[in-house]
Design a protein around this motif. Structure first.
Motif, PDB file in Angstrom:
ATOM      1  N   VAL A  63       0.839  -1.198   0.000  1.00 42.82           N
ATOM      2  CA  VAL A  63       0.000   0.000   0.000  1.00 42.82           C
ATOM      3  C   VAL A  63       0.873   1.246   0.000  1.00 42.82           C
ATOM      4  N   LEU A  64       1.930   1.254   0.814  1.00 42.51           N
ATOM      5  CA  LEU A  64       2.832   2.389   0.895  1.00 42.51           C
ATOM      6  C   LEU A  64       3.540   2.621  -0.443  1.00 42.51           C
ATOM      7  N   ARG A  65       4.019   1.550  -1.072  1.00 39.50           N
ATOM      8  CA  ARG A  65       4.719   1.653  -2.350  1.00 39.50           C
ATOM      9  C   ARG A  65       3.787   2.174  -3.440  1.00 39.50           C
ATOM     10  N   LEU A  81       4.004   5.719  -5.524  1.00 41.60           N
ATOM     11  CA  LEU A  81       4.057   5.709  -6.984  1.00 41.60           C
ATOM     12  C   LEU A  81       2.926   6.549  -7.584  1.00 41.60           C
ATOM     13  N   LEU A  82       1.737   6.456  -7.035  1.00 37.29           N
ATOM     14  CA  LEU A  82       0.605   7.255  -7.501  1.00 37.29           C
ATOM     15  C   LEU A  82       0.853   8.749  -7.261  1.00 37.29           C
ATOM     16  N   MET A 128       2.166  14.093  -9.734  1.00 40.29           N
ATOM     17  CA  MET A 128       2.911  15.345  -9.651  1.00 40.29           C
ATOM     18  C   MET A 128       3.891  15.520 -10.813  1.00 40.29           C
ATOM     19  N   ALA A 129       4.365  14.475 -11.435  1.00 36.00           N
ATOM     20  CA  ALA A 129       5.366  14.578 -12.499  1.00 36.00           C
ATOM     21  C   ALA A 129       4.880  15.360 -13.713  1.00 36.00           C
TER      22      ALA A 129
END
Length: 112
Positions: free
Chosen positions: A14-16, A20-21, A26-27
């Motif tokens: 969940v943290l990973r 990533l989301l 933001m990118a």
């Protein structure tokens, strides 16, 4: 020691995925297509108070801004003109699209 599970889902997963989301959302803000930098168009102002231009020498008024263009007429020194447009020719010389402010009211190009 096993991984921490929250209702059947691993906490590390969940943290990973949330990291990533977050990066994926933001990118695009920093890429050109994402609109990271907004370039405002430059404002061009026309100054009305400057008055008409006057020719200092006798000059030919041309049909178009090319050296081989035929001359429409010859302007006498001191003819009042209004500048309509400025053009840089292929040979590096500038051309002025002008409107004659005398009774004949002609338009043409002056080579500068």
């Amino acid at each position: 020691m096993g991984a921490v599970r929250l209702g059947g889902v691993r906490f590390e997963g969940v943290l990973r995925w949330s990291w990533l989301l977050g990066v994926a959302l933001m990118a695009p803000a920093t890429l050109p297509a994402g609109g990271g930098e907004i370039c405002q168009p430059q404002i061009r102002r026309r100054y009305q108070g400057s008055g008409p231009l006057h020719t200092t020498l006798e000059a030919d008024l041309h049909q178009s801004p090319v050296a081989m263009a035929p001359a429409l007429c010859s302007l006498a020194a001191g003819t009042p003109l209004r500048l309509l447009h400025r053009w840089s020719g292929d040979d590096g010389r500038d051309w002025l699209h002008v409107h004659e402010l005398t009774g004949e009211s002609r338009r043409g190009w002056l080579r500068v």
